[in-house]
Enzyme design. Structure first.
Site, mmCIF file in Angstrom:
data_model
loop_
_atom_site.group_PDB
_atom_site.id
_atom_site.type_symbol
_atom_site.label_atom_id
_atom_site.label_comp_id
_atom_site.label_asym_id
_atom_site.label_seq_id
_atom_site.Cartn_x
_atom_site.Cartn_y
_atom_site.Cartn_z
ATOM 1 N N HIS A 1 36.536 -13.318 -6.066
ATOM 2 C CA HIS A 1 37.759 -12.750 -6.615
ATOM 3 C C HIS A 1 38.503 -13.740 -7.518
ATOM 4 O O HIS A 1 38.659 -14.911 -7.180
ATOM 5 C CB HIS A 1 38.690 -12.317 -5.483
ATOM 6 C CG HIS A 1 38.120 -11.236 -4.619
ATOM 7 N ND1 HIS A 1 37.849 -9.976 -5.093
ATOM 8 C CD2 HIS A 1 37.756 -11.233 -3.314
ATOM 9 C CE1 HIS A 1 37.353 -9.234 -4.119
ATOM 10 N NE2 HIS A 1 37.280 -9.976 -3.031
ATOM 11 N N THR B 1 3.939 -30.817 13.696
ATOM 12 C CA THR B 1 4.695 -30.437 12.498
ATOM 13 C C THR B 1 4.499 -31.470 11.397
ATOM 14 O O THR B 1 4.573 -31.133 10.214
ATOM 15 C CB THR B 1 6.187 -30.269 12.813
ATOM 16 O OG1 THR B 1 6.753 -31.520 13.213
ATOM 17 C CG2 THR B 1 6.409 -29.234 13.896
ATOM 18 N N ARG C 1 39.221 -5.863 -15.051
ATOM 19 C CA ARG C 1 39.317 -7.027 -14.176
ATOM 20 C C ARG C 1 38.158 -7.973 -14.445
ATOM 21 O O ARG C 1 37.164 -7.608 -15.091
ATOM 22 C CB ARG C 1 39.287 -6.605 -12.703
ATOM 23 C CG ARG C 1 37.969 -5.965 -12.288
ATOM 24 C CD ARG C 1 37.880 -5.724 -10.790
ATOM 25 N NE ARG C 1 36.589 -5.137 -10.427
ATOM 26 C CZ ARG C 1 36.165 -4.991 -9.176
ATOM 27 N NH1 ARG C 1 36.928 -5.369 -8.157
ATOM 28 N NH2 ARG C 1 34.983 -4.451 -8.917
ATOM 29 N N GLN D 1 29.138 -2.214 -6.440
ATOM 30 C CA GLN D 1 28.126 -1.290 -5.923
ATOM 31 C C GLN D 1 27.418 -0.567 -7.069
ATOM 32 O O GLN D 1 26.183 -0.443 -7.106
ATOM 33 C CB GLN D 1 28.777 -0.272 -4.984
ATOM 34 C CG GLN D 1 29.288 -0.862 -3.676
ATOM 35 C CD GLN D 1 30.735 -1.310 -3.741
ATOM 36 O OE1 GLN D 1 31.202 -1.763 -4.790
ATOM 37 N NE2 GLN D 1 31.451 -1.186 -2.631
ATOM 38 N N LYS E 1 7.406 -26.818 9.981
ATOM 39 C CA LYS E 1 8.109 -27.933 9.333
ATOM 40 C C LYS E 1 9.044 -27.372 8.284
ATOM 41 O O LYS E 1 8.656 -26.520 7.474
ATOM 42 C CB LYS E 1 7.116 -28.888 8.668
ATOM 43 C CG LYS E 1 7.663 -30.285 8.436
ATOM 44 C CD LYS E 1 7.823 -31.043 9.739
ATOM 45 C CE LYS E 1 8.025 -32.545 9.493
ATOM 46 N NZ LYS E 1 8.142 -33.277 10.769
#
Length: 279
Positions: free
Chosen positions: A245, A55, A174, A217, A10
């Site tokens: 971005h 279910t 940035r 990263q 379910k």
């Protein structure tokens, strides 16, 4: 022909639990999925439902456990549901229970926390996942889905591969923003799941906010190391972070400069950065 895999259960069982302690109430809202494996082949291969739990019954088990265990953290709640399903139905071999938490924050009026009024926390959802096998094998994961954060400086992208296909310019200043999907695997249970999860999130955000990011990263790896150091009970942490971005708008055509002040938001296409850090 052979049935190679089967599971059912379910999904999207939405349950709100209210724990009343006098005038002060606590709320916890979960969206639960409970999936089963076991001796259900006849329902798939011979149209025989005699070994299959409905279910709707699975949904009822979720609601009953919610009634009996009002104060459990999501991880402990998922474990209780899995245990109830395995104990109740001999044909069930494994139960995998996942809960996404809709977080409600206590409303403050005139600086005082209100005993029973709440506002919706819109930044991401907490996730808990328990897989329990009849033989005793157990895995517990916690995490966050869609948790969004950014910083407006102390982030760059430089010294990358450049070839005839490269059009992006280097930058040492940035905006960095992401909507993080993260999960961590518990090697052993902490004393308090909510407190431990809060420490993990704090450690992730501290690294992101207070250190220079040479790339998403770079940040993710160091964030993962910080989380493992902060909470020794977790074995691994996995993070998936789309790079949301914010691109500098070119105002030169209007005779105006733009010293990292005006940006256009775009999340399609986006960079997708993922990693798992373990001990």
């Amino acid at each position: 022909m052979t049935l190679l895999h089967k599971t059912y259960g379910k999904g999207r069982v939405r349950v709100m639990r209210v724990h009343r302690d006098g005038a002060r109430h606590e709320v916890r809202e979960l969206t639960v999925q409970a999936m089963l494996t076991g001796g259900f082949d006849p329902a798939f291969t011979r149209a025989d439902n005699s070994t299959t739990v409905s279910t709707d019954t699975v949904k009822n088990v979720v609601n009953i456990v919610a009634r009996e265990s009002m104060t459990l953290a999501p991880e402990e709640f998922c474990r209780a549901v899995a245990r109830r399903l395995i104990d109740a139905y001999a044909m069930v071999e494994t139960a995998t229970v996942t809960a996404h938490e809709t977080r409600w924050s206590r409303l403050a009026l005139d600086g005082e926390p209100h005993p029973h009024a709440f506002t919706l926390d819109g930044n991401g959802t907490s996730v808990a996942k328990v897989t329990m096998a009849r033989g005793g094998a157990l895995t517990i994961e916690s995490g966050l889905s869609g948790f969004t954060f950014l910083k407006t400086t102390e982030s760059g992208w430089a010294n990358y591969v450049k070839d005839p296909y490269t059009t992006l310019s280097e930058t040492h200043d940035r905006l960095a923003a992401t909507s993080m999907e993260a999960s961590w695997l518990w090697g052993r249970p902490p004393a308090d799941y909510p407190a431990a999860n809060a420490r993990i999130l704090d450690s992730l955000l501290k690294v992101f906010a207070t250190t220079y990011s040479h790339s998403i990263q770079d940040s993710l790896y160091r964030m993962g190391r910080a989380a493992l150091a902060a909470v020794p009970e977790i074995e691994t942490i996995s993070m998936a972070c789309p790079n949301k971005h914010y691109l500098l708008v070119d105002l030169a055509r209007f005779g105006l400069d733009n010293d990292n002040q005006v940006f256009v938001a775009t999340d399609e296409p986006h960079g997708q950065i993922e990693c798992t850090v373990g001990r």
